[in-house]
Scaffold this motif. Structure first.
Motif, PDB file in Angstrom:
ATOM      1  N   LYS A  85      -2.846  11.999  -2.630  1.00 32.46           N
ATOM      2  CA  LYS A  85      -3.046  10.966  -1.609  1.00 32.46           C
ATOM      3  C   LYS A  85      -3.211   9.599  -2.266  1.00 32.46           C
ATOM      4  O   LYS A  85      -2.718   8.588  -1.756  1.00 32.46           O
ATOM      5  N   GLN A  86      -3.904   9.586  -3.382  1.00 37.15           N
ATOM      6  CA  GLN A  86      -4.101   8.313  -4.101  1.00 37.15           C
ATOM      7  C   GLN A  86      -2.755   7.742  -4.530  1.00 37.15           C
ATOM      8  O   GLN A  86      -2.519   6.538  -4.473  1.00 37.15           O
ATOM      9  N   LEU A  87      -1.882   8.646  -4.979  1.00 36.96           N
ATOM     10  CA  LEU A  87      -0.560   8.212  -5.440  1.00 36.96           C
ATOM     11  C   LEU A  87       0.276   7.714  -4.271  1.00 36.96           C
ATOM     12  O   LEU A  87       0.873   6.633  -4.330  1.00 36.96           O
ATOM     13  N   TRP A  88       0.311   8.483  -3.185  1.00 34.09           N
ATOM     14  CA  TRP A  88       1.133   8.060  -2.033  1.00 34.09           C
ATOM     15  C   TRP A  88       0.595   6.767  -1.437  1.00 34.09           C
ATOM     16  O   TRP A  88       1.358   5.893  -1.046  1.00 34.09           O
ATOM     17  N   ASP A  89      -0.733   6.662  -1.348  1.00 34.37           N
ATOM     18  CA  ASP A  89      -1.323   5.402  -0.884  1.00 34.37           C
ATOM     19  C   ASP A  89      -0.822   4.262  -1.754  1.00 34.37           C
ATOM     20  O   ASP A  89      -0.463   3.199  -1.261  1.00 34.37           O
ATOM     21  N   GLY A  90      -0.824   4.530  -3.031  1.00 42.20           N
ATOM     22  CA  GLY A  90      -0.414   3.502  -3.977  1.00 42.20           C
ATOM     23  C   GLY A  90       1.020   3.075  -3.787  1.00 42.20           C
ATOM     24  O   GLY A  90       1.337   1.884  -3.794  1.00 42.20           O
ATOM     25  N   ILE A  91       1.903   4.030  -3.608  1.00 49.72           N
ATOM     26  CA  ILE A  91       3.323   3.696  -3.530  1.00 49.72           C
ATOM     27  C   ILE A  91       3.751   3.378  -2.098  1.00 49.72           C
ATOM     28  O   ILE A  91       4.322   2.338  -1.809  1.00 49.72           O
ATOM     29  N   GLU A  92       3.437   4.313  -1.200  1.00 50.72           N
ATOM     30  CA  GLU A  92       4.080   4.305   0.100  1.00 50.72           C
ATOM     31  C   GLU A  92       3.364   3.426   1.112  1.00 50.72           C
ATOM     32  O   GLU A  92       3.977   2.632   1.793  1.00 50.72           O
ATOM     33  N   ASP A  93       2.068   3.601   1.184  1.00 51.31           N
ATOM     34  CA  ASP A  93       1.319   2.862   2.191  1.00 51.31           C
ATOM     35  C   ASP A  93       1.042   1.445   1.714  1.00 51.31           C
ATOM     36  O   ASP A  93       0.043   0.849   2.078  1.00 51.31           O
ATOM     37  N   ARG A  94       1.894   0.958   0.881  1.00 51.00           N
ATOM     38  CA  ARG A  94       1.863  -0.420   0.420  1.00 51.00           C
ATOM     39  C   ARG A  94       0.607  -0.746  -0.388  1.00 51.00           C
ATOM     40  O   ARG A  94       0.197  -1.889  -0.469  1.00 51.00           O
TER      41      ARG A  94
END
Ligand code: BES
Ligand code: MN
Ligand code: MN
Length: 517
Positions: A423-432
Motif C-alpha cells: 500500500k505504501q508503494l502504490w500510494d507513492g506511485i499511483e495515488d500521486r
C-alpha cells in the motif's frame, strides 16, 4: 496503472543479490546498476552513465530538459546489506514473496523499493516541470566512498535546487515524516593479539593470555553496563535537543512499550535510562558490537587458547560530533584500555559525519502539502537514528536535502524478513504520493534565480489565489504582491500545473500568460 506489471518489474530488481560489502557479489552489483540504467533510459534520460568506479558504479542520469525549470536531484541506492542469518527468513531473501499485502525481500524497503517508487512516480507523471538529475549509488551500505570521491572530483554532479533522498520511513503507519538529522557512523575492527600462535589450553591454560578474554574485557571497558560509552571525550560535543523539540517528540505516535513489545520484541530495553527512548535513538551517540571473530567456532569441540580475536564495532554519531575526532578518540581509548601484554589495533573500515538539516526552506511546506493531499496528513518533523553517509556532501552546495520516504518503522531493515507494505508503494506511485511530491518540487527552486526569463502573471492571479502562491513561494501573499507581476519563469512553470487543477481554465481564458521578450 498496471500493478501486476509494476510488481513483476520490482521483483526483477529485488532478485539481484547486490550485496555491496561482499566481493562475491560484485557482478550482481553491476547487474543492479545495469537495471537502474535501463530504467533511466526508459524514462527518457538523455545522459545515462556509470561514474566513479569499476566496482560498484554510481548510476547518473539527466532527465529531459525543461528550460527554466528548477533542478531536482534524486538520490537512492541499489546495493543492499548481507541477508544472513538465512535460516531466519520465512522465504529466501532474494526470492521476493507477497504475504498479506507485504512484499518480503532484502532491499524491499532499503532501498530498492523506494528507488523503484521514485522512478515509477516520475514515469507516471508525464513531463513534470522539473529538471531531474539521478544519483543512484551502489556503495551506500559500505560507506559511499565512491560517491564521496566522485563529488570531490566533480562537484557539479550534486548541483541542484533541491535534493530528495527517499531512503527513510514514516514515523508510524499513516504518519509521513521529514527528518532534520541523521546520525553519523564510525565503523571499526578492533583486533587483539596475545601470543605468537594459538596454544593448547591444558598445557598453557592458567598462565597464558587469551585473546577472546582480553577482547571481551576491552569491549566491556569501552561501554559500561549502564549504556554509557566510556571513550574519553566522546560526549563532549553532544548537545541535548531543545525543550521544544523534546516536548514535540512526546506527542509523536510512539510508545516506548509498543517499541519494546512490537518492534524490538525483546524482554527489556537497554541504554542510558535517564533519557527517553527517542532521545537515545535519535539524539545520543552509541557503541554497538556487530560480530566477534577468532578462536574455534567450527562444529564440535577444540581446546585452544586463541592468540587473536577481532570485534567488528561501530559508533553512531550525533550532530556536532566529527568522524575524524571520534576515530582519534577510539584509537586512543583502545590503546589506553588494553593491558601492556596485549597488542590491540584498530582498523577503520568506513564512516560518516552526522547530518543536520534546517526544515525551513519552502520546499518542506510543499512536501507537507503533498502528503496531506495523498495520505490525509502532513509530514511530522523527526530525527533519524540511521546514517546515509553522503547526505552532508549532497547539501554542501547549499541546496536543502529532503529526507523522507515511504517505508514503515517495522520494515526490518538489515534484518531477516525485510518487507515493504505494498500500500505504501502504490500510494507513492499511483495515488500521486511521491508523484505529487515530485510535481510540487518544481517550486523548490523558488528564491534562487534559475530562470532568466520573467513572465507576466495576471494581477487577478495574484489576488485570487493567494493561498496557492503562499504555498509555492513560501511567503506571505502581501510580499508576493510586492513582487509585482514579474515572476520568474520557473515559478510560473510550477504554478501552472498546480493551478491547473483549480483555476487554469478561467485564468488562461481571461489572461493568457505571456513571456516577455
Ligand atoms: N536507509 C538506511 C539509513 C536509515 C535507516 C535512515 C533507518 C533512517 C532510518 C541506510 O541504507 C543505511 O542502512 N545506512 C547505513 C550506513 C552505513 C553502512 C555507512 C547504516 O545506517 O547503518
Ligand atoms: Mn538505505
Ligand atoms: Mn541500509
Amino acid at each position: 496503472m498496471d500493478r501486476d506489471r509494476l510488481l513483476r518489474e520490482l521483483n526483477e530488481f529485488l532478485r539481484i543479490p547486490s550485496v555491496s560489502t561482499l566481493p562475491a557479489h560484485d557482478d550482481d552489483c553491476r547487474a543492479a546498476a545495469e537495471w537502474v540504467a535501463a530504467e533511466l533510459r526508459r524514462l527518457g534520460c538523455s545522459d545515462v552513465e556509470f561514474l566513479g568506479s569499476e566496482k560498484h558504479p554510481v548510476v547518473w542520469g539527466v532527465g529531459p530538459d525543461v528550460p527554466g525549470a528548477p533542478t531536482l536531484l534524486l538520490y537512492g541506492h541499489y546495493d543492499v546489506q548481507p541477508p544472513d542469518p538465512l535460516k531466519e527468513w520465512t522465504t529466501p531473501p532474494f526470492e521476493p514473496a507477497v504475504r498479506d499485502g507485504r512484499l518480503y525481500a532484502r532491499g524491499a524497503a532499503d532501498d530498492k523499493g523506494q528507488v523503484f517508487c521514485l522512478l515509477k512516480a516520475v514515469e507516471a507523471n508525464d513531463r513534470p516541470p522539473v529538471n531531474f538529475r539521478f544519483l543512484i549509488e551502489g556503495e551506500e551500505e559500505f560507506g559511499s566512498k565512491v560517491l564521496f570521491d566522485l563529488l570531490k572530483r566533480e562537484p557539479h554532479r550534486s548541483k541542484a535546487d533541491v535534493a530528495l533522498v527517499a531512503d527513510m520511513s514514516y514515523v508510524a503507519p499513516g504518519w509521513p515524516a521529514v527528518y532534520s538529522t541523521l546520525r553519523g557512523l564510525c565503523y571499526a575492527e578492533i583486533t587483539v593479539r596475545t601470543a605468537k600462535s594459538d596454544l593448547h589450553s591444558g598445557e598453557y591454560g592458567g598462565a597464558a593470555p587469551n585473546a577472546h578474554e582480553e577482547l571481551a574485557r576491552l569491549l566491556g571497558r569501552l561501554k559500561g553496563e549502564d549504556g554509557r560509552v566510556n571513550v574519553p571525550g566522546f560526549y563532549g560535543p553532544v548537545k541535548r535537543p531543545s525543550k521544544a523539540e523534546l516536548a514535540a517528540w512526546k506527542k509523536l505516535p510512539f510508545k516506548e512499550k509498543d517499541f519494546l513489545v512490537k518492534r524490538v520484541q525483546a524482554k527489556g530495553l537497554t541504554g542510558l535510562k535517564k533519557y527517553s527512548v527517542l532521545e537515545r535513538l535519535w539524539a545520543l551517540p552509541t557503541f554497538e558490537i556487530h560480530g566477534i571473530l577468532g578462536g574455534f567456532t567450527g562444529q564440535g569441540a577444540k581446546t585452544v587458547i586463541p592468540a587473536e580475536a577481532t570485534a567488528k564495532v561501530s559508533l553512531r554519531l550525533v550532530p556536532n560530533q566529527k568522524l575524524k575526532h571520534v576515530q582519534q578518540q577510539v584509537a586512543a581509548a583502545v590503546k589506553r584500555f588494553a593491558p601492556k601484554y596485549v597488542t590491540a589495533t584498530v582498523k577503520f573500515l568506513h564512516g560518516a559525519d552526522p547530518a543536520q538539516i534546517k526544515l525551513d526552506h519552502p520546499s518542506f511546506k510543499l512536501l507537507d502539502q503533498a502528503f496531506r493531499e495523498v495520505v490525509g496528513r502532513g509530514t511530522l518533523p523527526a530525527r533519524a537514528g540511521g546514517s546515509i553517509p553522503v547526505v552532508p556532501a549532497l547539501g554542501a552546495t547549499g541546496a536543502p536535502v529532503i529526507l523522507t520516504g515511504i517505508g514503515l518503522p517495522d520494515d526490518r531493515l538489515h534484518a531477516p524478513d525485510e518487507k515493504l507494505d505494498l500500500k505504501q508503494l502504490w500510494d507513492g506511485i499511483e495515488d500521486r504520493g511521491v508523484q505529487t511530491v515530485l510535481r510540487t518540487t518544481g517550486a523548490w527552486g523558488v528564491g534562487r534565480s534559475v530562470a532568466p526569463t520573467p513572465h507576466v502573471l495576471p494581477s487577478e492571479f495574484l489576488t485570487r489565489v493567494p493561498k496557492l502562491i503562499d504555498l509555492v513561494l513560501g511567503q506571505a501573499p502581501a510580499t508576493v504582491a510586492l513582487l509585482g507581476p514579474r515572476v520568474p519563469a520557473h515559478v510560473v512553470a510550477v504554478l501552472l500545473p498546480k493551478a491547473g487543477d483549480v483555476f487554469v481554465e478561467q485564468l488562461e481564458a481571461a489572461h493568457p500568460l505571456r513571456a516577455l521578450p
